[in-house]
Design a protein around this motif. Structure first.
Motif, PDB file in Angstrom:
ATOM      1  N   LEU A  26      38.151 -12.081 -13.171  1.00  0.00           N
ATOM      2  CA  LEU A  26      37.549 -13.432 -13.609  1.00  0.00           C
ATOM      3  C   LEU A  26      37.839 -14.402 -14.319  1.00  0.00           C
ATOM      4  O   LEU A  26      38.242 -14.177 -15.018  1.00  0.00           O
ATOM      5  CB  LEU A  26      35.828 -13.338 -12.914  1.00  0.00           C
ATOM      6  CG  LEU A  26      35.725 -12.110 -11.849  1.00  0.00           C
ATOM      7  CD1 LEU A  26      34.456 -11.951 -12.152  1.00  0.00           C
ATOM      8  CD2 LEU A  26      36.308 -12.532 -10.524  1.00  0.00           C
ATOM      9  N   HIS A  36      36.354  -8.122 -18.021  1.00  0.00           N
ATOM     10  CA  HIS A  36      36.191  -7.307 -17.182  1.00  0.00           C
ATOM     11  C   HIS A  36      36.869  -5.589 -17.436  1.00  0.00           C
ATOM     12  O   HIS A  36      37.528  -5.085 -18.745  1.00  0.00           O
ATOM     13  CB  HIS A  36      37.412  -7.974 -16.687  1.00  0.00           C
ATOM     14  CG  HIS A  36      37.984  -6.697 -15.855  1.00  0.00           C
ATOM     15  ND1 HIS A  36      38.954  -6.390 -14.671  1.00  0.00           N
ATOM     16  CD2 HIS A  36      36.835  -7.131 -13.757  1.00  0.00           C
ATOM     17  CE1 HIS A  36      39.166  -5.884 -13.985  1.00  0.00           C
ATOM     18  NE2 HIS A  36      38.071  -5.974 -13.680  1.00  0.00           N
ATOM     19  N   TYR A  75      27.439 -13.127  -8.321  1.00  0.00           N
ATOM     20  CA  TYR A  75      28.635 -13.714  -8.856  1.00  0.00           C
ATOM     21  C   TYR A  75      29.236 -12.863  -7.949  1.00  0.00           C
ATOM     22  O   TYR A  75      29.753 -12.300  -8.146  1.00  0.00           O
ATOM     23  CB  TYR A  75      28.750 -14.130 -10.606  1.00  0.00           C
ATOM     24  CG  TYR A  75      30.099 -14.779 -10.410  1.00  0.00           C
ATOM     25  CD1 TYR A  75      29.667 -16.736 -10.698  1.00  0.00           C
ATOM     26  CD2 TYR A  75      31.775 -14.279 -10.288  1.00  0.00           C
ATOM     27  CE1 TYR A  75      30.751 -17.447 -10.661  1.00  0.00           C
ATOM     28  CE2 TYR A  75      32.536 -15.892 -10.509  1.00  0.00           C
ATOM     29  CZ  TYR A  75      31.869 -17.116 -10.536  1.00  0.00           C
ATOM     30  OH  TYR A  75      33.278 -18.025 -10.613  1.00  0.00           O
ATOM     31  N   PRO A  76      30.262 -13.933  -7.109  1.00  0.00           N
ATOM     32  CA  PRO A  76      31.143 -13.182  -6.462  1.00  0.00           C
ATOM     33  C   PRO A  76      32.845 -12.392  -6.872  1.00  0.00           C
ATOM     34  O   PRO A  76      32.652 -12.978  -7.519  1.00  0.00           O
ATOM     35  CB  PRO A  76      31.933 -14.217  -5.191  1.00  0.00           C
ATOM     36  CG  PRO A  76      30.879 -15.376  -5.630  1.00  0.00           C
ATOM     37  CD  PRO A  76      30.225 -15.554  -6.679  1.00  0.00           C
ATOM     38  N   GLY A  77      32.484 -10.976  -6.735  1.00  0.00           N
ATOM     39  CA  GLY A  77      33.598 -10.401  -7.788  1.00  0.00           C
ATOM     40  C   GLY A  77      32.531  -9.631  -8.206  1.00  0.00           C
ATOM     41  O   GLY A  77      33.628  -8.647  -9.277  1.00  0.00           O
ATOM     42  N   GLY A 104      34.528  -5.285 -10.962  1.00  0.00           N
ATOM     43  CA  GLY A 104      35.158  -6.226  -9.702  1.00  0.00           C
ATOM     44  C   GLY A 104      36.692  -5.519  -9.150  1.00  0.00           C
ATOM     45  O   GLY A 104      37.312  -4.992 -10.578  1.00  0.00           O
ATOM     46  N   PRO A 105      36.790  -5.721  -8.679  1.00  0.00           N
ATOM     47  CA  PRO A 105      38.348  -5.933  -7.830  1.00  0.00           C
ATOM     48  C   PRO A 105      39.454  -6.326  -8.851  1.00  0.00           C
ATOM     49  O   PRO A 105      40.481  -5.872  -9.611  1.00  0.00           O
ATOM     50  CB  PRO A 105      38.204  -6.544  -6.891  1.00  0.00           C
ATOM     51  CG  PRO A 105      37.140  -6.578  -5.936  1.00  0.00           C
ATOM     52  CD  PRO A 105      36.082  -6.508  -7.647  1.00  0.00           C
ATOM     53  N   THR A 151      31.240  -6.495  -9.561  1.00  0.00           N
ATOM     54  CA  THR A 151      29.825  -5.515  -9.065  1.00  0.00           C
ATOM     55  C   THR A 151      28.980  -4.630  -9.517  1.00  0.00           C
ATOM     56  O   THR A 151      27.569  -4.078  -8.857  1.00  0.00           O
ATOM     57  CB  THR A 151      31.531  -4.016  -8.243  1.00  0.00           C
ATOM     58  OG1 THR A 151      32.233  -4.072  -9.693  1.00  0.00           O
ATOM     59  CG2 THR A 151      32.046  -4.860  -7.206  1.00  0.00           C
TER      60      THR A 151
END
Length: 505
Positions: free
Chosen positions: A455, A479, A425-427, A451-452, A429
C-alpha cells in the motif's frame, strides 16, 4: 532471602485532605516567591505563589458557577499552556474530577473517551481536537474565571476520587485509571527517594504542561515544597535548552531520555554551572546515554521507574545512586517485591515487579473495568507487567516487559490499539505493531502488514494521523507475505523487529 523491600510504611495521609490544598500549602507563607517561570528567549512569564493560588481558586469558583458539582468528571482538552495546570488544580480544589489528556488525541479517540466517562463538561481549547459534547467550557471562559473570588478547598476522605488518567492496556482499549487525593501525599517519597529536591531549587522540566510527567515532577512536586518550577515555552527548540538552563540558573533538569539525547547531539560539552543533576523517566535510560551526559556536564542522571497506575516508586537518587546495571531501589516508605507464580522469588532471581496494595500512590481502580484492575492483583501485590531482579541491597535491575507493550518517545502504547485501527484499512488482511530501533537508543513504532499488494505509505500515514494520536502512529509500514506466528497461529510480535532490520537498507 526473598525479593521483598519493606523498610516500614510512609507516614499516613492526614484526614480530611485535599490534593490541591496540599500542593498549594506553601503559598501563604511565601506569597511573592516565583512559583512558575515560563521560559522564553526574550524573558519569562512569572507566576508568584499568591497569583497562582488566586488563579486556581478563582477557576474553582468559575467551575462551580458553571453548574459543575463535586464528584462530576470533566475531560480536559487543553493545549500546552499554563491554563492546563490551573484548570486541573482548580477542579480538584472543589472536588470536581479532571481527566488530563494529550492534545495529540484525535476526535475519534476523544469520542470513545466521552462515551466511557460520561463527563459533565469538556474544558476546551478550540484548537485541540474533541468530539461533540453539550457543555464545553472554552479557554477564554477559563481564563476569565481566574479573577473570581476564591473558592474554599473541599476537604474530605483522602481515598475519594481526585483525578483520572488514561493508559493503554494490553487489551488495546485505553483504560481510565482512577486516582485518589492521597496520590499526591505518596509523591513526597520521591522528594528524597528520586529528586533530591530542596525548597531553594529551580527545577526545569522540558515536557509540555499537559503531560502528566511534567504535571507531577515539573510542577506539583516543586510547588508542594515551595521551590520554583521552570517550563520552556511551547515550541522551544531543544538546541536552545542549554542556554535557557544556564540563563535561568536551573539546579535540576527533568526530561525523557529522548530530550537528553537531542541535547548531546549539539555538543560534547554542556557547561551548566548551576545544575546539580538531571532526572530521567518515561522510557529506559541506556547506560551509553547516561555516560554521555555525565561526561558532557559533569553531573549525574537519576532514573525513575513508574506507571500510570502508581507513578514512580523505584529510582536512583543522590542519596542512593544506581549500582551497575540496576535501575535503582524502591523509595523509602514503599513496599515492593519481585514475584513468581507462588509469591516473592529469591533475591537475584527474575520475576514480575510488584507494589503492595497499601501504597498510597496506587490507583483506586480502572473506571468501568474493576475486574481488570483486580486481575492485576496477586494477593496483596499489584503486578506491573514488567520483569526485574532484586539484589541483596534492594537495588532492582529492569529486565523488560512480560507482554508486548511498546515504548517509543516516552509513551507506552498498546500494539493492539494500533493494530485495531489499521486492521480497518482497505487492503490490509493482517497487521502487527512493534517498537523498532532506528538508531542507537532511538525507537519508533512500525506496522507490519499483509495484503494483496503493498500500500501507499503516504496514504497509510494520512489514515493513522486521522485516527491515532501522534505518539501512537507508526512511522514505518512494512508489507510482508506473511507475519510470524507461533504453533497456535498467534502473532509473534517480539519477532517483528528482526523483519524491520531485514527490510531496512
Amino acid at each position: 532471602m526473598l525479593s521483598v523491600f519493606d523498610q516500614g510504611p510512609f507516614q499516613a495521609c492526614p484526614t480530611p485532605f485535599n490534593l490541591a490544598a496540599h500542593v498549594l500549602q506553601k503559598a501563604d507563607s511565601r506569597p511573592e516567591k516565583v512559583a512558575l517561570s515560563v521560559l522564553r528567549g526574550t524573558g519569562t512569564e512569572d507566576w508568584s505563589y499568591s497569583a497562582l493560588k488566586a488563579a486556581i481558586l478563582g477557576t474553582a469558583s468559575g467551575l462551580l458557577n458553571a453548574g459543575l458539582k463535586p464528584g462530576e468528571i470533566v475531560l480536559m482538552r487543553l493545549g500546552n499552556t499554563v491554563d492546563f495546570p490551573i484548570a486541573y488544580l482548580g477542579a480538584i480544589a472543589v472536588g470536581i474530577v479532571p481527566v488530563p489528556t494529550s492534545s495529540q488525541l484525535t476526535e475519534p479517540e476523544t469520542e470513545r473517551m466521552i462515551a466511557d466517562l460520561s463527563p459533565a463538561a469538556i474544558l476546551r481549547d478550540p484548537g485541540v481536537a474533541c468530539a461533540a459534547h453539550p457543555l464545553q467550557i472554552t479557554l477564554g471562559a477559563l481564563s476569565d474565571m481566574r479573577t473570581l473570588p476564591p473558592a474554599e478547598f473541599q476537604f474530605g476522605d483522602p481515598n475519594r476520587l481526585a483525578y483520572v488518567v488514561y493508559t493503554s492496556g494490553t487489551s488495546g482499549k485505553p483504560r481510565a485509571v482512577a486516582h485518589a487525593h492521597r496520590a499526591i501525599w505518596a509523591r513526597q517519597m520521591m522528594v528524597d527517594g528520586w529528586y533530591g529536591l530542596r525548597d531553594t531549587d529551580r527545577l526545569c522540566h522540558a515536557g509540555a504542561f499537559n503531560w502528566t510527567y511534567t504535571l507531577g515532577t515539573g510542577l506539583m512536586d516543586p510547588w508542594t515544597i515551595g521551590a520554583t518550577a521552570l517550563i520552556p515555552q511551547p515550541g522551544t527548540d531543544p538546541d536552545d535548552l542549554p542556554t535557557l538552563l544556564r540563563e535561568h540558573r536551573a539546579t535540576i533538569f527533568a526530561a525523557a531520555p529522548g530530550v537528553f539525547r537531542k541535547l548531546l547531539k549539539t555538543s560534547q560539552t554542556l557547561p551548566l554551572p548551576d545544575l546539580r543533576h538531571g532526572l530521567c523517566a518515561g522510557e529506559k535510560l541506556s547506560r551509553h546515554l547516561h555516560a554521555q551526559w555525565a561526561d558532557a556536564t559533569g553531573t549525574e542522571l537519576y532514573e525513575a521507574y513508574g506507571m500510570s497506575e502508581c507513578s514512580t516508586f523505584i529510582s536512583s537518587s543522590p542519596a542512593h545512586p544506581a549500582r551497575g546495571e540496576a535501575l535503582g531501589q524502591p523509595q523509602p516508605g514503599r513496599r515492593v517485591a519481585i514475584l513468581g507464580p507462588n509469591g516473592p522469588v529469591p533475591q537475584g532471581q527474575e520475576g514480575t515487579i510488584a507494589i503492595h496494595r497499601s501504597d498510597p500512590g496506587l490507583m483506586l481502580t480502572y473506571l468501568n473495568a474493576p475486574d481488570e484492575a483486580e486481575a492485576r492483583m496477586q494477593g496483596d501485590w499489584f503486578l506491573t507487567g514488567d520483569q526485574g531482579a532484586m539484589a541483596i541491597d534492594g537495588q532492582i535491575t529492569y529486565l523488560g516487559r512480560d507482554d508486548d507493550m511498546m515504548n517509543a518517545g516516552g509513551y507506552r502504547v498498546s500494539p493492539v490499539e494500533v493494530e485495531a485501527a489499521l486492521s480497518k484499512y482497505p487492503g490490509i488482511t493482517q497487521v502487527g505493531a512493534a517498537a523498532v530501533e532506528v538508531k542507537q537508543d532511538t525507537f519508533v513504532i512500525a506496522a507490519f502488514y499483509t495484503g494483496p499488494a503493498k500500500l501507499d505509505d503516504a496514504d497509510l500515514h494520512a489514515y493513522v494521523e486521522a485516527n491515532l494520536a501522534r505518539y501512537k502512529q507508526p512511522r514505518a509500514f512494512i508489507h510482508m507475505p506473511e507475519l510470524p506466528t507461533g504453533g497456535n497461529g498467534k502473532l509473534l510480535r517480539r519477532a517483528l523487529p528482526a523483519y524491520f532490520k531485514a527490510n531496512t537498507p
